[in-house]
Design a protein around this motif. Structure first.
Motif, short mmCIF file in Angstrom:
data_model
loop_
_atom_site.label_atom_id
_atom_site.label_comp_id
_atom_site.label_asym_id
_atom_site.label_seq_id
_atom_site.Cartn_x
_atom_site.Cartn_y
_atom_site.Cartn_z
N VAL A 5 -11.68 0.33 -11.96
CA VAL A 5 -10.26 0.62 -12.15
C VAL A 5 -9.83 0.22 -13.56
O VAL A 5 -9.13 0.96 -14.26
CB VAL A 5 -9.39 -0.11 -11.09
N ALA A 6 -10.27 -0.96 -13.99
CA ALA A 6 -9.87 -1.45 -15.31
C ALA A 6 -10.34 -0.50 -16.41
O ALA A 6 -9.60 -0.18 -17.34
CB ALA A 6 -10.45 -2.85 -15.53
N GLU B 242 -4.50 6.50 -6.69
CA GLU B 242 -3.13 6.00 -6.59
C GLU B 242 -2.97 4.68 -7.33
O GLU B 242 -1.95 4.42 -7.97
CB GLU B 242 -2.72 5.81 -5.12
N ILE B 243 -3.98 3.81 -7.21
CA ILE B 243 -3.90 2.50 -7.90
C ILE B 243 -3.90 2.69 -9.41
O ILE B 243 -3.12 2.06 -10.12
CB ILE B 243 -5.06 1.58 -7.43
N VAL B 244 -4.75 3.58 -9.87
CA VAL B 244 -4.78 3.88 -11.32
C VAL B 244 -3.43 4.40 -11.77
O VAL B 244 -2.88 3.98 -12.80
CB VAL B 244 -5.92 4.89 -11.63
N LYS B 245 -2.84 5.29 -10.96
CA LYS B 245 -1.52 5.86 -11.29
C LYS B 245 -0.46 4.76 -11.34
O LYS B 245 0.34 4.68 -12.28
CB LYS B 245 -1.16 6.91 -10.21
N PHE B 246 -0.48 3.89 -10.32
CA PHE B 246 0.49 2.79 -10.26
C PHE B 246 0.36 1.89 -11.49
O PHE B 246 1.33 1.52 -12.13
CB PHE B 246 0.27 1.96 -8.99
N ALA B 247 -0.89 1.53 -11.80
CA ALA B 247 -1.13 0.63 -12.93
C ALA B 247 -0.62 1.23 -14.24
O ALA B 247 -0.01 0.54 -15.06
CB ALA B 247 -2.62 0.32 -13.02
N LYS B 248 -0.85 2.53 -14.41
CA LYS B 248 -0.37 3.20 -15.63
C LYS B 248 1.16 3.20 -15.67
O LYS B 248 1.76 2.87 -16.70
CB LYS B 248 -0.89 4.64 -15.69
N GLU B 249 1.79 3.55 -14.53
CA GLU B 249 3.26 3.63 -14.48
C GLU B 249 3.91 2.29 -14.76
O GLU B 249 5.00 2.22 -15.32
CB GLU B 249 3.71 4.14 -13.09
N GLU C 205 0.83 -1.20 0.00
CA GLU C 205 0.00 0.00 0.00
C GLU C 205 0.86 1.25 0.00
O GLU C 205 0.53 2.22 -0.65
CB GLU C 205 -0.95 -0.02 1.20
N ASP C 206 1.99 1.19 0.74
CA ASP C 206 2.87 2.35 0.74
C ASP C 206 3.37 2.64 -0.66
O ASP C 206 3.47 3.78 -1.09
CB ASP C 206 4.06 2.14 1.68
N GLU C 207 3.67 1.55 -1.38
CA GLU C 207 4.18 1.73 -2.72
C GLU C 207 3.09 2.36 -3.61
O GLU C 207 3.37 3.19 -4.45
CB GLU C 207 4.60 0.38 -3.29
N ALA C 208 1.87 1.91 -3.39
CA ALA C 208 0.79 2.40 -4.24
C ALA C 208 0.30 3.78 -3.81
O ALA C 208 -0.15 4.56 -4.64
CB ALA C 208 -0.39 1.42 -4.21
N HIS C 209 0.41 4.08 -2.52
CA HIS C 209 -0.23 5.29 -2.03
C HIS C 209 0.75 6.39 -1.66
O HIS C 209 0.34 7.47 -1.26
CB HIS C 209 -1.10 4.97 -0.80
N GLY C 210 2.02 6.14 -1.76
CA GLY C 210 3.01 7.15 -1.41
C GLY C 210 3.44 7.01 0.03
O GLY C 210 2.66 6.64 0.89
N ASP C 211 4.71 7.30 0.31
CA ASP C 211 5.26 7.10 1.64
C ASP C 211 4.65 8.07 2.66
O ASP C 211 4.29 9.19 2.33
CB ASP C 211 6.78 7.29 1.63
#
Ligand code: ZN
Length: 323
Positions: free
Chosen positions: A278-279, A251-258, A135-141
Motif C-alpha cells: 500500500v505504501a 479503497e484504502i489507497v484511494k482513502f490514503a490519497k484523499e 471500513e464503511d468509510e474506507a470501502h463505501g457505504d
C-alpha cells in the motif's frame, strides 16, 4: 455479565471459595492445588498486556506467568496440554476477553480447577463492534464484505479503558489474597497514575495534530482512535491473518490519497508485506505502530514495557498526523 462468567461465579460461590486463595488455612486440603502456607499466589495471564498489568498489581506477592510466549501473535495462538496444566495449577487466571482468546472457555472446562479465580478484564466494558465504521468509510457505504464483524477485543490500547482492566485485576488479587490487600491497592493506584499521565499525553498530542486519520495493518487501534477522536483505517480486519481483498486495497489507497496519508503503519509481530504494498502504491513511508499483542526480543532487550511502547506509539502517531 456473560453466561460463562456467571457460571464461574456461581461455581465459586457454591463451593464457598469466593474468598479462598493464598493462605486459606481453614480450607480442607482437598486437592494438591491448595497453596501451602507461605506460597505465593499463582497468577496466569494470557498475553503480554494482561501479563504486565497483572505483574504491576501483584508486585512481589504473586508469581505471574504469561501463556502466549514473547514474540508470538495471540490472535491464532492455542494452548498446549502443558498450558492447560499451568492454568489448572493456578490460583488466578487473567484474560482479556472480547473474543481475542477464543479458547478460554474450553480450556477452563478441561482444567476442572473449581478454586480458580477467573478474571475477564474487559468485564463491564461495553465492547465495540468490529471495525465496521472505519471500513464503511474506507470501502463505501452499503458495500457487503461477505463476512460478519465480531467484537473488537483491543481494549488495552486505550489508556483510559486499560485502567479499568487494571482495576479488575486488582479486585481479583485482593479477593484471592486478602492478606496483601494494601499492597495490591497501592500498586494498582501507582500504575493507574502512570496510565492517566499517558492519557494526558495522548490528549495533548491529538489536540495539536494536523490530521485525524491514520492507516494501520490490522484494526487494533479502534478504542484508542475513539478515545482521542481519531479515525483508524485498517488494511486487514480485526485479526492480522485476514488478508484484504484487491477491492479493499484499492479503497484504502484511494482513502490514503484523499486524506494525504503519508505513513502506512505496520506492526512488529506480523509480516509488513501488505503495508509495504500500500505504501509503495501511494508513495508513502511505513512506520511501526505497536498493538502490544506481544513484545519482540529487541523490545524486551530495550526493557520496553506497556507504557514505553505506548509512548513510542504516541511519537509515531504524532509524526504521521502532522506530515
Ligand atoms: Zn489484534
Amino acid at each position: 455479565m456473560n453466561p460463562f462468567w456467571k457460571k464461574t461465579v456461581a461455581v465459586l460461590a457454591a463451593a464457598g471459595f469466593a474468598l479462598a486463595g493464598c493462605g486459606a488455612a481453614d480450607q480442607p486440603a482437598a486437592s494438591e492445588q491448595t497453596p501451602k502456607p507461605g506460597d505465593k499466589l499463582k497468577v496466569v495471564a494470557t498475553f503480554y498486556p494482561m501479563y504486565e498489568f497483572a505483574q504491576k498489581v501483584a508486585g512481589d506477592y504473586a508469581d505471574v506467568t504469561a501463556l502466549v510466549p514473547p514474540g508470538v501473535e495471540p490472535h491464532d495462538w492455542e494452548p498446549t496440554p502443558k498450558d492447560i496444566q499451568t492454568i489448572a495449577d493456578a490460583d488466578v487466571f487473567i484474560y482479556n476477553g472480547g473474543g481475542l482468546e477464543g479458547w478460554v472457555e474450553d480450556a477452563l472446562n478441561s482444567t476442572k480447577n473449581e478454586k480458580l479465580k477467573v478474571v475477564e478484564t474487559t468485564h463491564g466494558i461495553s465492547l465495540m463492534e468490529g471495525s465496521a465504521e472505519e471500513e464503511d468509510e474506507a470501502h463505501g457505504d452499503g458495500h457487503e464484505h461477505g463476512h460478519e464483524h465480531g467484537l473488537d477485543p483491543h481494549v488495552w490500547l486505550d489508556p483510559v479503558l486499560a485502567q479499568q482492566q487494571v482495576q479488575q485485576i486488582e479486585a481479583a488479587l485482593v479477593e484471592a489474597d486478602p492478606d496483601h490487600r494494601e499492597a495490591y491497592e497501592k500498586n494498582a493506584a501507582a500504575y493507574i497514575k502512570e496510565l492517566e499521565e499517558l492519557d494526558q499525553a495522548f490528549q495533548k498530542m491529538v489536540s495539536s495534530a494536523k490530521r485525524k486519520e491514520f492507516v494501520v495493518q490490522h484494526a487494533a487501534f479502534g478504542y484508542l482512535a475513539r478515545q482521542y477522536g481519531l479515525t483508524q483505517v485498517p488494511i486487514s480486519g480485526l485479526s492480522p491473518e485476514e488478508d484484504p481483498s484487491p477491492a479493499q486495497l484499492i479503497e484504502i489507497v484511494k482513502f490514503a490519497k484523499e486524506h494525504n496519508v503519508n505513513t502506512i503503519f505496520f506492526e512488529t509481530l506480523v509480516s509488513p508485506k501488505v503495508a509495504e504494498t500500500v505504501a509503495k502504491e501511494i508513495g508513502a513511508k511505513t512506520a511501526v505502530l505497536n498493538p502490544l499483542e506481544g513484545l519482540t526480543d529487541e523490545e524486551r532487550a530495550q526493557n520496553l514495557d506497556y507504557i514505553g511502547v505506548m509512548q513510542k506509539n504516541l511519537q509515531a502517531l504524532q509524526a504521521a498526523l502532522n506530515e
